[in-house]
Enzyme design. Structure first.
Site: not given
Ligand code: APR
Length: 318
Positions: A11, A13, A36, A91, A97, A127, A129, A184
């Protein structure tokens, strides 16, 4: 120090690219691979990062690799010591989340299957969500030993808490120690009893209601950033946390960090991925480190375990 090993970040991003850049700048890995599904994006970012090497003075090579729907390109991650999974949607303002669970579960499952195939010995740091659920899903989808799949959340939540305490008291952030455990999300458990400033208990420095305000702000720390950004979620502090975890793995440092780890017996809690302190080394979690908690904090952690276990049970069907 000699560089060694390979880190992959899936990823490219905001979260993934900043994580890759931090890992490269540590100059401890031989190679950092960034992937990606958007053709050209990881390649372009890797080229850009590599061109910063003469200025920042690091030798780690960054390799960008786009991947196809059937796993094309994943050969590039072969032999990774550590893989950070950041693929997935962030989000938007007003979203929890948990609103991301169905979309991100499909993405994370697909990624996890490819990681299991091409980097079967890696430690995975998740990581994406909702964090606790995506960590549990990654372990299921890879079939990796539970110690080798960890989630990043507690380092970030703890950093946010420390920042708020330092700002409130006007003290250097380096003098502040804080801790958050649990999920989290809504059942995050900040641990004021473990919070100190220059070794002094926080409770001697701030009134209880101010501490509670900081606890609430910490719990909503991610949402506060999302509301300001309006598109996307936080990535500077999150990537700092994920990168430190990956560094602890490659250096086999044994650093004790708050992470989302498999808890089975500690604190009297059975079988769930939950935010706890753990010693991190080359095999992932060496051991969960139990800390003394007040009755209220312990009750909060047990409540978090129940809530997260219920949600994690659903992920196998996603
Ligand atoms: N494989 C690889 N990359 C993917 C895949 C996939 N199957 N699906 C999506 N991606 C990529 C997207 O193309 C995009 O480049 O993941 C990237 C996500 O980047 P951003 O939208 O910028 O999101 P980011 O802020 O990086 O957050 C990623 O971390 O904090 C969490 O909630 C957040 O789940 C989100 C994740």
């Amino acid at each position: 120090m000699a560089r060694k090993g390979k880190a992959t970040v899936v990823g490219a991003g905001f979260y993934g690219s900043t994580t890759a850049m931090r890992l490269a700048e540590y100059d401890v890995f031989e190679t950092v691979v960034l992937t990606d599904i958007i053709e050209g994006k990881p390649e372009g970012l890797a080229l850009d990062m590599n061109q910063s090497r003469p200025i920042e003075g690091f030798e780690t090579k960054v390799i960008g690799q786009s991947t196809g729907p059937n796993g094309e390109g994943y050969e590039a991650i072969a032999g990774s010591d550590v893989v950070v999974i950041t693929a997935g949607l962030p989000r938007k303002p007003g979203m929890s989340r948990m609103d991301l669970i169905e979309t991100n579960a499909k993405i994370v499952r697909g990624v996890a299957e490819q990681v299991a195939k091409h980097a079967p010995d890696a430690v995975i740091i998740v990581v994406s969500n909702p964090l606790d659920e995506m960590t549990a899903l990654t372990q299921l989808a890879t079939g990796f030993p539970k110690q080798r799949v960890i989630g990043q959340a507690g380092m970030l939540d703890t950093a946010r808490f420390s920042h708020f305490v330092a700002e409130t008291l006007g003290v250097p952030v380096g003098s502040v120690r804080t801790l958050t455990l649990g999920s989290h999300g809504d059942t995050m458990v900040p641990v004021p009893s473990r919070c100190t400033v220059d070794g002094k208990p926080l409770s001697e420095l701030l009134p209880a209601d101010t501490i509670e305000e900081l606890v609430v702000r910490t719990r909503n720390g991610g949402a506060e950033v999302v509301a300001l950004l309006k598109t996307g979620s936080a990535y500077y502090a999150p990537s700092a946390a994920a990168a430190r975890m990956a560094k602890a793995v490659i250096e086999d440092s044994g650093a004790v960090m708050p992470v989302c780890a498999w808890v089975d017996g500690e604190y009297g809690i059975e079988g769930v991925y939950l935010g706890v302190e753990a010693e991190i080394g080359k095999g992932g979690v060496r051991r969960v480190v139990e800390t003394a908690l007040t009755d209220t904090e312990k009750a909060g952690l047990l409540e978090a375990a129940v809530a997260v276990r219920a949600k994690q049970a659903d992920v196998k069907d996603l």
